[in-house]
Design a protein around this motif. Structure first.
Motif, PDB file in Angstrom:
ATOM      1  N   PRO A 189       5.903 -34.311   7.217  1.00 17.10           N
ATOM      2  CA  PRO A 189       6.764 -35.495   7.043  1.00 17.10           C
ATOM      3  C   PRO A 189       6.038 -36.786   6.695  1.00 17.10           C
ATOM      4  CG  PRO A 189       7.522 -34.187   8.902  1.00 17.10           C
ATOM      5  CD  PRO A 189       6.226 -33.587   8.469  1.00 17.10           C
ATOM      6  N   ILE A 190       4.943 -37.127   7.381  1.00 19.14           N
ATOM      7  CA  ILE A 190       4.260 -38.404   7.106  1.00 19.14           C
ATOM      8  C   ILE A 190       3.644 -38.416   5.713  1.00 19.14           C
ATOM      9  CG2 ILE A 190       2.322 -39.870   7.771  1.00 19.14           C
ATOM     10  CD1 ILE A 190       3.033 -39.351  10.672  1.00 19.14           C
ATOM     11  N   PRO A 191       2.834 -37.402   5.312  1.00 21.65           N
ATOM     12  CA  PRO A 191       2.321 -37.424   3.941  1.00 21.65           C
ATOM     13  C   PRO A 191       3.430 -37.397   2.891  1.00 21.65           C
ATOM     14  CG  PRO A 191       1.081 -35.870   5.273  1.00 21.65           C
ATOM     15  CD  PRO A 191       2.254 -36.302   6.095  1.00 21.65           C
ATOM     16  N   PHE A 192       4.474 -36.626   3.132  1.00 23.97           N
ATOM     17  CA  PHE A 192       5.543 -36.483   2.146  1.00 23.97           C
ATOM     18  C   PHE A 192       6.252 -37.811   1.910  1.00 23.97           C
ATOM     19  CE2 PHE A 192       9.952 -35.605   0.961  1.00 23.97           C
ATOM     20  CZ  PHE A 192       9.793 -34.726  -0.101  1.00 23.97           C
ATOM     21  N   TYR A 193       6.736 -38.419   2.988  1.00 17.16           N
ATOM     22  CA  TYR A 193       7.489 -39.663   2.821  1.00 17.16           C
ATOM     23  C   TYR A 193       6.569 -40.863   2.603  1.00 17.16           C
ATOM     24  CZ  TYR A 193      11.899 -37.373   3.609  1.00 17.16           C
ATOM     25  OH  TYR A 193      13.008 -36.567   3.452  1.00 17.16           O
ATOM     26  N   GLY A 194       5.359 -40.808   3.151  1.00 14.78           N
ATOM     27  CA  GLY A 194       4.407 -41.878   2.885  1.00 14.78           C
ATOM     28  C   GLY A 194       4.072 -41.979   1.407  1.00 14.78           C
ATOM     29  N   PHE A 195       3.878 -40.840   0.771  1.00 15.30           N
ATOM     30  CA  PHE A 195       3.586 -40.821  -0.658  1.00 15.30           C
ATOM     31  C   PHE A 195       4.753 -41.405  -1.461  1.00 15.30           C
ATOM     32  CE2 PHE A 195       3.829 -38.347  -4.690  1.00 15.30           C
ATOM     33  CZ  PHE A 195       2.731 -38.918  -5.314  1.00 15.30           C
ATOM     34  N   ARG A 196       5.954 -41.068  -1.083  1.00 17.65           N
ATOM     35  CA  ARG A 196       7.122 -41.571  -1.816  1.00 17.65           C
ATOM     36  C   ARG A 196       7.320 -43.074  -1.622  1.00 17.65           C
ATOM     37  NH1 ARG A 196       6.745 -36.801  -1.892  1.00 17.65           N
ATOM     38  NH2 ARG A 196       7.881 -35.369  -3.262  1.00 17.65           N
ATOM     39  N   VAL A 197       6.999 -43.563  -0.452  1.00 16.76           N
ATOM     40  CA  VAL A 197       7.070 -45.010  -0.233  1.00 16.76           C
ATOM     41  C   VAL A 197       6.042 -45.719  -1.116  1.00 16.76           C
ATOM     42  CG1 VAL A 197       6.649 -46.852   1.447  1.00 16.76           C
ATOM     43  CG2 VAL A 197       8.011 -44.860   2.091  1.00 16.76           C
TER      44      VAL A 197
ATOM     45  N   ALA B 181       7.372 -45.802  -4.626  1.00 11.07           N
ATOM     46  CA  ALA B 181       8.476 -46.765  -4.740  1.00 11.07           C
ATOM     47  C   ALA B 181       7.959 -48.200  -4.751  1.00 11.07           C
ATOM     48  CB  ALA B 181       9.459 -46.562  -3.588  1.00 11.07           C
ATOM     49  N   VAL B 182       6.986 -48.503  -3.881  1.00  6.67           N
ATOM     50  CA  VAL B 182       6.425 -49.850  -3.833  1.00  6.67           C
ATOM     51  C   VAL B 182       5.694 -50.167  -5.132  1.00  6.67           C
ATOM     52  CG1 VAL B 182       4.665 -51.293  -2.734  1.00  6.67           C
ATOM     53  CG2 VAL B 182       6.262 -49.985  -1.325  1.00  6.67           C
ATOM     54  N   GLY B 183       4.936 -49.194  -5.642  1.00  6.31           N
ATOM     55  CA  GLY B 183       4.202 -49.415  -6.888  1.00  6.31           C
ATOM     56  C   GLY B 183       5.109 -49.803  -8.037  1.00  6.31           C
ATOM     57  N   PHE B 184       6.202 -49.087  -8.188  1.00  6.22           N
ATOM     58  CA  PHE B 184       7.120 -49.393  -9.290  1.00  6.22           C
ATOM     59  C   PHE B 184       7.942 -50.650  -9.009  1.00  6.22           C
ATOM     60  CE2 PHE B 184       6.172 -45.007 -10.497  1.00  6.22           C
ATOM     61  CZ  PHE B 184       6.041 -45.149 -11.881  1.00  6.22           C
TER      62      PHE B 184
ATOM     63  N   PHE C 141       5.802 -58.329   1.701  1.00  2.93           N
ATOM     64  CA  PHE C 141       5.818 -57.239   2.679  1.00  2.93           C
ATOM     65  C   PHE C 141       5.508 -55.890   2.038  1.00  2.93           C
ATOM     66  CE2 PHE C 141       8.426 -53.842   4.633  1.00  2.93           C
ATOM     67  CZ  PHE C 141       7.749 -53.737   5.844  1.00  2.93           C
ATOM     68  N   LEU C 142       5.866 -55.715   0.766  1.00  2.00           N
ATOM     69  CA  LEU C 142       5.779 -54.390   0.151  1.00  2.00           C
ATOM     70  C   LEU C 142       4.349 -53.855   0.053  1.00  2.00           C
ATOM     71  CD1 LEU C 142       8.482 -54.678  -2.674  1.00  2.00           C
ATOM     72  CD2 LEU C 142       8.680 -53.584  -0.431  1.00  2.00           C
ATOM     73  N   PRO C 143       3.358 -54.622  -0.436  1.00  4.04           N
ATOM     74  CA  PRO C 143       2.004 -54.070  -0.482  1.00  4.04           C
ATOM     75  C   PRO C 143       1.443 -53.733   0.889  1.00  4.04           C
ATOM     76  CG  PRO C 143       2.193 -55.964  -1.945  1.00  4.04           C
ATOM     77  CD  PRO C 143       3.431 -55.934  -1.111  1.00  4.04           C
TER      78      PRO C 143
ATOM     79  N   TRP D 148      -0.256 -49.456   4.512  1.00  2.00           N
ATOM     80  CA  TRP D 148      -0.045 -48.731   5.770  1.00  2.00           C
ATOM     81  C   TRP D 148       0.243 -47.255   5.525  1.00  2.00           C
ATOM     82  CZ3 TRP D 148       3.476 -52.279   9.272  1.00  2.00           C
ATOM     83  CH2 TRP D 148       2.660 -52.926  10.206  1.00  2.00           C
ATOM     84  N   VAL D 149       1.286 -46.977   4.760  1.00  2.00           N
ATOM     85  CA  VAL D 149       1.675 -45.575   4.583  1.00  2.00           C
ATOM     86  C   VAL D 149       0.629 -44.813   3.773  1.00  2.00           C
ATOM     87  CG1 VAL D 149       4.138 -46.078   4.803  1.00  2.00           C
ATOM     88  CG2 VAL D 149       3.097 -46.046   2.529  1.00  2.00           C
ATOM     89  N   GLY D 150      -0.082 -45.513   2.897  1.00  2.00           N
ATOM     90  CA  GLY D 150      -1.158 -44.853   2.159  1.00  2.00           C
ATOM     91  C   GLY D 150      -2.266 -44.384   3.080  1.00  2.00           C
ATOM     92  N   TRP D 151      -2.610 -45.231   4.043  1.00  2.00           N
ATOM     93  CA  TRP D 151      -3.668 -44.845   4.985  1.00  2.00           C
ATOM     94  C   TRP D 151      -3.191 -43.728   5.898  1.00  2.00           C
ATOM     95  CZ3 TRP D 151      -8.336 -46.203   3.856  1.00  2.00           C
ATOM     96  CH2 TRP D 151      -9.359 -46.014   4.783  1.00  2.00           C
ATOM     97  N   TRP D 152      -1.933 -43.805   6.337  1.00  2.00           N
ATOM     98  CA  TRP D 152      -1.389 -42.719   7.167  1.00  2.00           C
ATOM     99  C   TRP D 152      -1.373 -41.406   6.394  1.00  2.00           C
ATOM    100  CZ3 TRP D 152       3.574 -45.839   8.800  1.00  2.00           C
ATOM    101  CH2 TRP D 152       3.196 -46.855   9.687  1.00  2.00           C
ATOM    102  N   THR D 153      -0.960 -41.459   5.135  1.00  2.00           N
ATOM    103  CA  THR D 153      -0.930 -40.249   4.310  1.00  2.00           C
ATOM    104  C   THR D 153      -2.321 -39.651   4.187  1.00  2.00           C
ATOM    105  OG1 THR D 153       0.975 -41.036   3.035  1.00  2.00           O
ATOM    106  CG2 THR D 153      -0.414 -39.369   1.995  1.00  2.00           C
ATOM    107  N   ARG D 154      -3.293 -40.507   3.975  1.00  2.00           N
ATOM    108  CA  ARG D 154      -4.681 -40.070   3.799  1.00  2.00           C
ATOM    109  C   ARG D 154      -5.232 -39.421   5.070  1.00  2.00           C
ATOM    110  NH1 ARG D 154      -8.552 -41.318   0.080  1.00  2.00           N
ATOM    111  NH2 ARG D 154     -10.684 -41.670   0.776  1.00  2.00           N
ATOM    112  N   GLU D 155      -4.965 -40.037   6.212  1.00  2.00           N
ATOM    113  CA  GLU D 155      -5.563 -39.549   7.454  1.00  2.00           C
ATOM    114  C   GLU D 155      -4.790 -38.367   8.045  1.00  2.00           C
ATOM    115  OE1 GLU D 155      -8.672 -40.943   8.644  1.00  2.00           O
ATOM    116  OE2 GLU D 155      -8.318 -41.376   6.529  1.00  2.00           O
TER     117      GLU D 155
END
Length: 480
Positions: A324-332, A335-338, A376-378, A383-390
């Motif tokens: 769940p964390i990598p899956f949804y973290g990646f999608r966030v 979404a933020v990038g675009f 707030f978005l970056p 945050w979610v990028g680091w969680w996805t990575r770890e």
């Protein structure tokens, strides 16, 4: 839950809390230092006082943020030995030296020049002060580089051998320039710039909405918005490159990020569809439900229609990360990038229409409101990028070589909880203090009345020529 799983869970939770709070600060320090150099450079070249006022205003934010980063960074390094003692001992020959280089970069190089940058106004020449600001920006980027080298090596460990449970470096170049860091460091560096641009844009938009110091903040807003266009686009490109690296070197991580369980079958029974949304079943062997677009995952990861992307079920159950964390973290992150790229294009459109001029920019209130919210978005993406990575690297602390369960310290549950409680209190105290000071700086606004400093060399020269004592009213010039 089995008793011996608790120390691993608590150590991960503890360190996850520390890194989650710490990573709030370094990205802004790194990116804002670069933007301060640009602002000061513009002032030195043009003599336009607006650039000086902007530089001094955002410098205050940098100082507070830098102090918070140092406090939480020292805590994080201390936590390595406390929470991950066996890991620290095993990887010391490589990890210890890399973090030592980072300490030299951050606490000697960066700290030395930041003192000159803060206290050198009017005491050294403009060019020397600009040089100090440049070195603060450069040293903070170097500091980030060493941290990413160490963390990337944990993702793709190369250049080492293990002897008696200790990692010995056989090829320093291979260990330092490991496969993951090639994209991870540029990706993080651009993230720092994007986050800092968003903060500058947000604060400037706030002042424009309030119609305070419009002529000053319009400059910061316009330039930051224009720079955001290529930076946001570059970040999307680097994110795609990171995905390709993960697909090549960490296939279970990629499978978790995509919720992808079954490898493509040439007979067509399984294709590499991309799941927009999904949730894994209780056994982590498939998705309980998913909204899927056929073949898109192949296009993203292999750039072909039916390219093979290895599914989670190809790996042993105890080697699979949580989904769940990598899956949804990646999608966030996506979404933020675009979203940031879309905001930058909106700003570019208004700039082409001549709507970002000081006389007209305050009339676009919905655009300014979106710009205020964009800060707030970056942060969310980092945050979610680091969680996805770890989380994606689990159950390994050094991917494929050392399991997290083997790297945590042997502490009782009570000791783990005590350290967790202490770290929670400390990190919240730092965060609260930092937020209060930053809020106060933004509320008070820039100092628009203090005198603009001249060239420090000229000021020093005037002091040398001035009479030093009453009885020496007409001093004889020194032969020196």
């Amino acid at each position: 839950m089995v008793e011996n799983q608790w120390p691993v869970l608590l150590s991960r939770l503890d360190f996850g809390w520390i890194t989650t709070l710490h990573i709030l600060y370094p990205p802004l320090t790194i990116g804002l230092a670069t933007l301060l150099f640009f602002s000061e450079f513009r002032w030195v070249r043009s003599g336009n006082d607006h650039w000086y006022r902007l530089c001094r205003f955002f410098e205050k934010l940098l100082i507070v943020n830098f102090a918070a980063g140092v406090a939480t960074g020292i805590t994080m390094e201390m936590a390595f030995g406390i929470l991950y003692g066996p890991f620290s001992q095993a990887v010391g020959p490589f990890f210890g030296q890399v973090l030592g280089y980072e300490t030299i970069t951050a606490f000697m190089y960066e700290a030395g020049f930041i003192g000159l940058m803060i206290f050198g106004w009017g005491k050294v020449s403009k060019r020397m002060h600009l040089f100090a600001t440049f070195n603060v920006a450069l040293s903070s980027a170097f500091s980030a580089m060493w941290i990413l080298v160490a963390n990337s090596w944990m993702q793709t460990p190369t250049g080492v051998t293990i002897h008696d449970g200790v990692f010995t470096v056989k090829d320093w170049w291979s260990a330092l320039v490991n496969p993951d860091v090639v994209y991870a460091f540029p990706h993080m560096l651009v993230a720092c710039l994007e986050l800092s641009l968003a903060v500058v844009i947000s604060i400037s938009a706030y002042y424009l909405l309030k119609r305070r110091n419009v002529s000053t903040f319009q400059k910061a807003f316009k330039y930051a918005m224009l720079v955001l266009v290529p930076i946001a686009a570059l970040q999307i490109y680097l994110g795609d490159g990171m995905g390709l690296t993960v697909a090549e070197d960490q296939k279970p991580v990629l499978a978790a990020m995509e919720g992808h369980y079954d490898t493509y079958n040439p007979d067509g029974s399984v294709n590499t569809g991309w799941h927009v949304l999904a949730w894994p079943n209780a056994d982590n062997t498939g998705n309980a439900w998913a909204i899927t677009i056929p073949h898109v995952l192949s296009l993203l990861e292999t750039h072909s229609w039916d390219g093979k992307v290895t599914g989670m079920n190809a790996f042993r159950a105890n080697d699979r990360p949580s989904v769940p964390i990598p899956f949804y973290g990646f999608r966030v992150m996506v979404a933020v990038g675009f979203a940031m790229f879309g905001l930058s294009l909106w700003g570019l459109y208004l700039w082409f229409r001549g709507r970002l001029a000081a006389e007209t920019v305050t009339s676009h209130r919905w655009f300014l409101r979106a710009a205020v919210a964009s800060a707030f978005l970056p942060y969310l993406s980092v945050w979610v990028g680091w969680w996805t990575r770890e989380v994606g690297r689990q159950p390994w602390v050094v991917y494929g070589i050392m399991r997290t369960a083997d790297g945590v310290s042997r502490m009782s549950n009570a000791q783990e909880l005590l350290w967790l409680g202490c770290y929670v209190v400390f990190e919240l105290a730092v965060w609260g203090s930092t937020w209060w000071f930053l809020n106060k700086i933004v509320r008070n606004g820039p100092d628009m009345t203090s005198p603009i400093p001249g060239d420090g060399d000229q000021n020093l020269g005037e002091l040398e020529d001035a009479p030093r004592f009453k009885h020496d009213a007409n001093p004889t010039p020194s032969p020196a």
